[in-house]
Design an enzyme around this catalytic site. Structure first.
Site, PDB file in Angstrom:
ATOM      1  N   ARG A 143      -2.961   6.237   5.699  1.00 47.12           N
ATOM      2  CA  ARG A 143      -3.420   6.156   7.329  1.00 47.12           C
ATOM      3  C   ARG A 143      -2.800   7.324   7.765  1.00 47.12           C
ATOM      4  O   ARG A 143      -1.602   7.851   7.294  1.00 47.12           O
ATOM      5  CB  ARG A 143      -2.668   4.817   7.729  1.00 47.12           C
ATOM      6  CG  ARG A 143      -3.219   3.700   7.374  1.00 47.12           C
ATOM      7  CD  ARG A 143      -2.813   2.515   7.711  1.00 47.12           C
ATOM      8  NE  ARG A 143      -3.464   0.990   7.462  1.00 47.12           N
ATOM      9  CZ  ARG A 143      -3.113   0.626   6.294  1.00 47.12           C
ATOM     10  NH1 ARG A 143      -1.943   0.866   5.533  1.00 47.12           N
ATOM     11  NH2 ARG A 143      -3.703  -0.612   6.041  1.00 47.12           N
ATOM     12  N   LYS A 170       1.379  -0.160   8.307  1.00 45.79           N
ATOM     13  CA  LYS A 170       0.554  -1.022   9.149  1.00 45.79           C
ATOM     14  C   LYS A 170       0.487  -2.658   8.483  1.00 45.79           C
ATOM     15  O   LYS A 170       0.649  -3.827   9.108  1.00 45.79           O
ATOM     16  CB  LYS A 170      -0.830  -0.870   9.354  1.00 45.79           C
ATOM     17  CG  LYS A 170      -1.839  -1.838  10.171  1.00 45.79           C
ATOM     18  CD  LYS A 170      -3.132  -1.316  10.239  1.00 45.79           C
ATOM     19  CE  LYS A 170      -3.908  -2.372  10.968  1.00 45.79           C
ATOM     20  NZ  LYS A 170      -5.395  -1.564  11.312  1.00 45.79           N
ATOM     21  N   HIS A 249      -9.045   8.893  10.011  1.00 52.45           N
ATOM     22  CA  HIS A 249      -9.511   7.872   9.268  1.00 52.45           C
ATOM     23  C   HIS A 249     -10.487   8.104   8.116  1.00 52.45           C
ATOM     24  O   HIS A 249     -10.623   7.359   7.173  1.00 52.45           O
ATOM     25  CB  HIS A 249      -9.840   6.613  10.011  1.00 52.45           C
ATOM     26  CG  HIS A 249     -10.265   5.218   9.102  1.00 52.45           C
ATOM     27  ND1 HIS A 249      -9.228   4.780   8.587  1.00 52.45           N
ATOM     28  CD2 HIS A 249     -11.187   4.828   8.840  1.00 52.45           C
ATOM     29  CE1 HIS A 249      -9.707   3.584   7.961  1.00 52.45           C
ATOM     30  NE2 HIS A 249     -10.833   3.775   8.027  1.00 52.45           N
ATOM     31  N   ARG A 252      -9.059   8.427   4.419  1.00 55.88           N
ATOM     32  CA  ARG A 252      -8.865   7.020   3.782  1.00 55.88           C
ATOM     33  C   ARG A 252     -10.257   6.258   3.561  1.00 55.88           C
ATOM     34  O   ARG A 252     -10.498   5.818   2.161  1.00 55.88           O
ATOM     35  CB  ARG A 252      -7.961   6.230   4.892  1.00 55.88           C
ATOM     36  CG  ARG A 252      -7.676   4.595   4.118  1.00 55.88           C
ATOM     37  CD  ARG A 252      -6.848   4.105   5.080  1.00 55.88           C
ATOM     38  NE  ARG A 252      -6.834   2.727   4.971  1.00 55.88           N
ATOM     39  CZ  ARG A 252      -5.882   2.078   3.939  1.00 55.88           C
ATOM     40  NH1 ARG A 252      -5.293   2.802   3.373  1.00 55.88           N
ATOM     41  NH2 ARG A 252      -5.788   0.883   4.022  1.00 55.88           N
ATOM     42  N   HIS A 275      -5.220  -2.914   0.666  1.00 56.23           N
ATOM     43  CA  HIS A 275      -5.950  -3.969   1.326  1.00 56.23           C
ATOM     44  C   HIS A 275      -5.996  -5.289   0.787  1.00 56.23           C
ATOM     45  O   HIS A 275      -5.457  -5.213  -0.391  1.00 56.23           O
ATOM     46  CB  HIS A 275      -7.416  -3.579   1.440  1.00 56.23           C
ATOM     47  CG  HIS A 275      -8.016  -2.641   2.361  1.00 56.23           C
ATOM     48  ND1 HIS A 275      -8.433  -1.424   1.887  1.00 56.23           N
ATOM     49  CD2 HIS A 275      -8.240  -2.586   3.722  1.00 56.23           C
ATOM     50  CE1 HIS A 275      -8.916  -0.599   3.010  1.00 56.23           C
ATOM     51  NE2 HIS A 275      -8.736  -1.352   3.987  1.00 56.23           N
ATOM     52  N   TYR A 284     -17.722  -0.513   3.070  1.00 52.74           N
ATOM     53  CA  TYR A 284     -17.616   0.570   2.121  1.00 52.74           C
ATOM     54  C   TYR A 284     -18.558   0.507   1.009  1.00 52.74           C
ATOM     55  O   TYR A 284     -19.292   1.500   0.685  1.00 52.74           O
ATOM     56  CB  TYR A 284     -16.183   1.221   1.802  1.00 52.74           C
ATOM     57  CG  TYR A 284     -15.197   1.317   2.684  1.00 52.74           C
ATOM     58  CD1 TYR A 284     -15.037   2.391   3.545  1.00 52.74           C
ATOM     59  CD2 TYR A 284     -14.356   0.099   3.202  1.00 52.74           C
ATOM     60  CE1 TYR A 284     -14.315   2.432   4.590  1.00 52.74           C
ATOM     61  CE2 TYR A 284     -13.270   0.579   4.127  1.00 52.74           C
ATOM     62  CZ  TYR A 284     -13.419   1.570   4.792  1.00 52.74           C
ATOM     63  OH  TYR A 284     -12.272   1.839   6.031  1.00 52.74           O
TER      64      TYR A 284
END
Length: 300
Positions: A143, A170, A249, A252, A275, A284
């Protein structure tokens, strides 16, 4: 009143705290303009504010953010959030239907895109920094905030490449720490680019990515997360691509898209991206495999 945000949001990510603070400030200013009380606010006031946001052309996601901020501040102040009232919920639902909820997603900076971009990056001090930043951000699926927060001490050298230590992110607000392996590689050569930048800048401690003034002097201050997006867009445009389609972003997202398109195991991808839900990667995967076994392949 606004200060309540600071105390109630300590468990939240910094970006969330800033977003809530900005959103609630907007609500307070609107209330003052119409002579309404923002704290504690009544349900009709919040419903009217939601309608105001919708009429102003704000996106559904933005409206949701403002409603969440109003709820958070009220809880912090010991008040029942007016956002739970049916009048507010109904207004939000109506706004979502009217505005639509589809998010505008930026294009991923895939491995192929990066190759095109890197051909145009000059071999200047700034160019060395930007090359290292783009490659490390991509290879570690970082990130923007994680990328600019890196210190030299966070880069552990091992025979096969580098272990990047993320002190806080995050998804790790308690600061337990996360590790990401970045292979030395033979194509994009991420580690080589990183070493070239650190050597040229004579950086041995402190922030990895720093600002550089017009005279070429390297600052001791780290870049901001906004800088990542600016650097990305600058080099995308220099490569002849549409910079408006990309954001910070994109690096990533580009790693995920490239990895899935190359047939990488989803769980292996998650080791890099960190994730926690497989479903998060589905969007994705759908993009990466959009033309695989397409229903119209044999007749279109």
């Amino acid at each position: 009143m606004v200060r309540a945000i600071a105390y109630s949001a300590e468990a939240r990510a910094e970006r969330t705290r800033k977003a809530y603070s900005s959103a609630f400030t907007g609500f307070v200013n609107w209330c003052r303009s119409v002579g309404a009380n923002p704290m504690p606010a009544e349900a009709p006031t919040v419903a009217a504010y939601v309608a105001h946001l919708a009429d102003s052309g704000r996106k559904a996601a933005t409206i949701n953010l403002h409603v969440a901020a109003i709820a958070a501040v009220h809880r912090a102040g010991g008040h029942e959030p007016p956002t739970g009232a049916e009048a507010v919920k109904a207004t939000v639902r109506g706004a979502r239907r009217a505005l639509g909820t589809r998010q505008t997603r930026k294009a991923p900076a895939t491995a192929e895109t990066l190759k095109k971009v890197l051909r145009k990056v000059p071999d200047t001090t700034t160019g060395l920094r930007d090359r290292a930043l783009l490659l490390l951000g991509f290879a570690a699926a970082l990130r923007r905030s994680e990328l600019v927060a890196l210190d030299v001490a966070d880069l552990e050298r091992v025979p096969d490449g580098i272990i990047v230590h993320i002190r806080r992110s995050k998804t790790d607000q308690d600061g337990a720490g996360q590790e990401i392996a970045v292979p030395r590689g033979s194509k994009l050569k991420v580690c080589e680019a990183l070493d070239a930048w650190l050597a040229a800048a004579r950086i041995i401690t402190g922030p990895v990515f720093r600002s550089i003034n017009k005279g070429g002097a390297i600052s001791s201050e780290r870049l901001t997360d906004r800088s990542v997006a600016d650097i990305m867009k600058h080099h995308i445009a220099a490569a002849g691509l549409d910079a408006t389609l990309f954001s910070g972003h994109s690096l990533r997202a580009g790693f995920v898209t490239s990895a899935l398109a190359a047939g990488a195991d989803v769980l292996k991808v998650m080791h890099v991206t960190r994730h926690t839900q497989v479903t998060t990667l589905q969007k994705y995967d759908r993009r990466a495999r959009a033309f695989d076994d397409h229903a119209g392949k044999k007749f279109l």
